[in-house]
Design a protein around this motif. Structure first.
Motif, short mmCIF file in Angstrom:
data_model
loop_
_atom_site.label_atom_id
_atom_site.label_comp_id
_atom_site.label_asym_id
_atom_site.label_seq_id
_atom_site.Cartn_x
_atom_site.Cartn_y
_atom_site.Cartn_z
N THR A 131 10.39 11.12 -41.00
CA THR A 131 9.74 10.53 -39.80
C THR A 131 8.45 9.33 -40.45
O THR A 131 8.47 8.40 -39.74
N GLU A 132 8.19 9.70 -41.74
CA GLU A 132 7.58 8.61 -42.25
C GLU A 132 8.30 7.26 -42.50
O GLU A 132 7.97 6.06 -42.46
N LEU A 133 9.52 7.36 -42.88
CA LEU A 133 10.47 6.15 -43.16
C LEU A 133 10.66 5.71 -41.70
O LEU A 133 10.85 4.43 -41.62
N TYR A 134 10.78 6.21 -40.72
CA TYR A 134 10.98 5.83 -39.42
C TYR A 134 10.02 5.02 -39.08
O TYR A 134 9.92 3.77 -38.36
N THR A 135 8.64 5.56 -39.30
CA THR A 135 7.41 4.73 -39.20
C THR A 135 7.42 3.37 -40.05
O THR A 135 6.71 2.71 -39.38
N ILE A 136 7.88 3.41 -41.10
CA ILE A 136 7.69 2.30 -41.95
C ILE A 136 8.74 1.23 -41.47
O ILE A 136 8.49 0.08 -41.36
N GLU A 137 9.97 1.87 -40.89
CA GLU A 137 10.80 0.83 -40.46
C GLU A 137 10.44 0.20 -39.18
O GLU A 137 10.62 -1.00 -38.76
N ILE A 138 9.65 0.99 -38.35
CA ILE A 138 9.05 0.21 -37.07
C ILE A 138 7.99 -0.63 -37.37
O ILE A 138 7.90 -1.70 -37.03
N GLU A 139 7.12 -0.49 -38.64
CA GLU A 139 6.12 -1.44 -39.02
C GLU A 139 6.83 -2.70 -39.65
O GLU A 139 6.31 -3.77 -39.57
N LEU A 140 7.90 -2.35 -40.28
CA LEU A 140 8.57 -3.50 -40.90
C LEU A 140 9.04 -4.47 -39.72
O LEU A 140 9.42 -5.61 -39.85
N ALA A 141 9.61 -3.78 -38.58
CA ALA A 141 10.31 -4.66 -37.59
C ALA A 141 9.10 -5.38 -36.86
O ALA A 141 9.32 -6.41 -36.31
N LYS A 142 7.91 -4.84 -36.76
CA LYS A 142 6.87 -5.57 -36.17
C LYS A 142 6.02 -6.73 -36.84
O LYS A 142 5.47 -7.53 -36.75
N LEU A 143 6.37 -6.57 -38.34
CA LEU A 143 5.54 -7.44 -39.13
C LEU A 143 6.39 -8.97 -39.09
O LEU A 143 7.47 -9.05 -38.77
N LYS A 144 5.24 -10.03 -39.04
CA LYS A 144 5.92 -11.19 -39.05
C LYS A 144 6.40 -11.85 -40.50
O LYS A 144 5.92 -11.01 -41.31
N ASP A 145 6.90 -12.67 -40.66
CA ASP A 145 7.39 -13.36 -41.88
C ASP A 145 6.41 -13.75 -42.91
O ASP A 145 6.53 -14.18 -44.05
N THR A 146 5.26 -13.82 -42.36
CA THR A 146 4.10 -14.60 -43.10
C THR A 146 3.29 -13.37 -43.85
O THR A 146 2.81 -13.91 -45.11
N ASP A 147 3.42 -12.28 -43.68
CA ASP A 147 2.78 -11.20 -44.49
C ASP A 147 3.83 -10.57 -45.51
O ASP A 147 4.30 -9.36 -45.14
N ASN A 148 3.95 -11.56 -46.46
CA ASN A 148 4.90 -10.82 -47.51
C ASN A 148 4.53 -9.67 -48.42
O ASN A 148 5.05 -8.89 -49.08
N ALA A 149 3.20 -9.56 -48.74
CA ALA A 149 2.54 -8.64 -49.45
C ALA A 149 2.80 -7.19 -48.86
O ALA A 149 3.18 -6.25 -49.63
N LEU A 150 2.50 -7.28 -47.45
CA LEU A 150 2.54 -5.87 -46.83
C LEU A 150 3.88 -5.39 -46.63
O LEU A 150 4.47 -4.51 -46.69
N LYS A 151 4.73 -6.50 -46.50
CA LYS A 151 6.19 -6.31 -46.38
C LYS A 151 6.77 -5.77 -47.57
O LYS A 151 7.65 -4.73 -47.64
N THR A 152 6.43 -6.27 -48.71
CA THR A 152 6.85 -5.76 -50.25
C THR A 152 6.47 -4.38 -50.22
O THR A 152 7.46 -3.41 -50.65
N GLU A 153 5.09 -4.09 -50.17
CA GLU A 153 4.74 -2.61 -50.27
C GLU A 153 5.50 -1.81 -49.24
O GLU A 153 5.74 -0.57 -49.76
N LEU A 154 5.83 -2.27 -48.05
CA LEU A 154 6.23 -1.16 -47.29
C LEU A 154 7.89 -1.03 -47.50
O LEU A 154 8.50 0.16 -47.48
N LEU A 155 8.49 -1.98 -48.21
CA LEU A 155 9.86 -1.90 -48.56
C LEU A 155 9.90 -0.93 -49.90
O LEU A 155 10.82 -0.24 -50.03
N ALA A 156 8.84 -1.06 -50.70
CA ALA A 156 8.73 -0.19 -51.94
C ALA A 156 8.66 1.39 -51.49
O ALA A 156 9.31 2.07 -51.85
N LYS A 157 7.75 1.50 -50.46
CA LYS A 157 7.70 2.89 -49.90
C LYS A 157 8.81 3.27 -49.28
O LYS A 157 9.41 4.45 -49.34
N LYS A 158 9.56 2.43 -48.49
CA LYS A 158 10.87 2.91 -48.09
C LYS A 158 11.89 3.32 -48.79
O LYS A 158 12.49 4.32 -48.81
N SER A 159 11.95 2.46 -49.92
CA SER A 159 13.08 2.96 -51.13
C SER A 159 12.53 4.17 -51.89
O SER A 159 13.53 4.98 -51.85
#
Length: 146
Positions: free
Chosen positions: A31-59
């Motif tokens: 469920t948490e992974l699914y939430t992270i994937e939704i957040e990643l889909a919502k993110l814009k390409d400009t916020d790389n720090a948050l995207k990197t953090e979410l990708l680390a959590k996802k892995s």
């Protein structure tokens, strides 16, 4: 024999319930992974720090989910093995009971021979006793090789 049956039954119950615990943790992580994937889909390409953090959590979550899947497979195998032992022990216990019944019938018929002086009862009692003894020996051998 009933204490062995109780032990295998208890072990089977414990392993069956242990497999529930990792399953619920795995579901929470999914469920948490699914939430992270939704957040990643919502993110814009400009916020790389948050995207990197979410990708680390996802892995990390994906690794933990894989670990829980492996534990679930292991626990399921142990539970099935314990269940097989339980069923075998239950069958052996039933055979011991059947052997006892045949032996008691043989003793009863032999006693009846003494009272009635009819040899026919003794022959039937002897056959019943031999059957009971053979069932007992077979069950005892299966118990030793279990």
């Amino acid at each position: 024999m009933s204490s062995i049956l109780l032990q295998y039954s208890l072990i089977s119950f414990i392993f069956a319930n242990l497999s529930i615990l990792p399953s619920s943790k795995k579901t929470t992580l999914e469920t948490e992974l699914y939430t992270i994937e939704i957040e990643l889909a919502k993110l814009k390409d400009t916020d790389n720090a948050l995207k990197t953090e979410l990708l680390a959590k996802k892995s990390i979550y994906e690794q933990e989910i894989a670990q829980y899947k492996q534990e679930e497979i292991t626990l399921t195998a142990k539970a099935q093995e314990a269940e097989q032992r339980h069923l075998l022990t239950k069958e052996i216990s039933t055979n011991f009971g059947n052997a006892l019944i045949f032996l008691q019938i043989g003793i009863l018929l032999s006693s009846l021979t003494t009272l009635s002086k009819i040899k026919y009862y003794w022959y039937i009692g002897s056959i019943s006793g031999i059957i009971g003894f053979s069932i007992f020996i077979t069950s005892y051998y299966r118990n030793l090789t279990m």
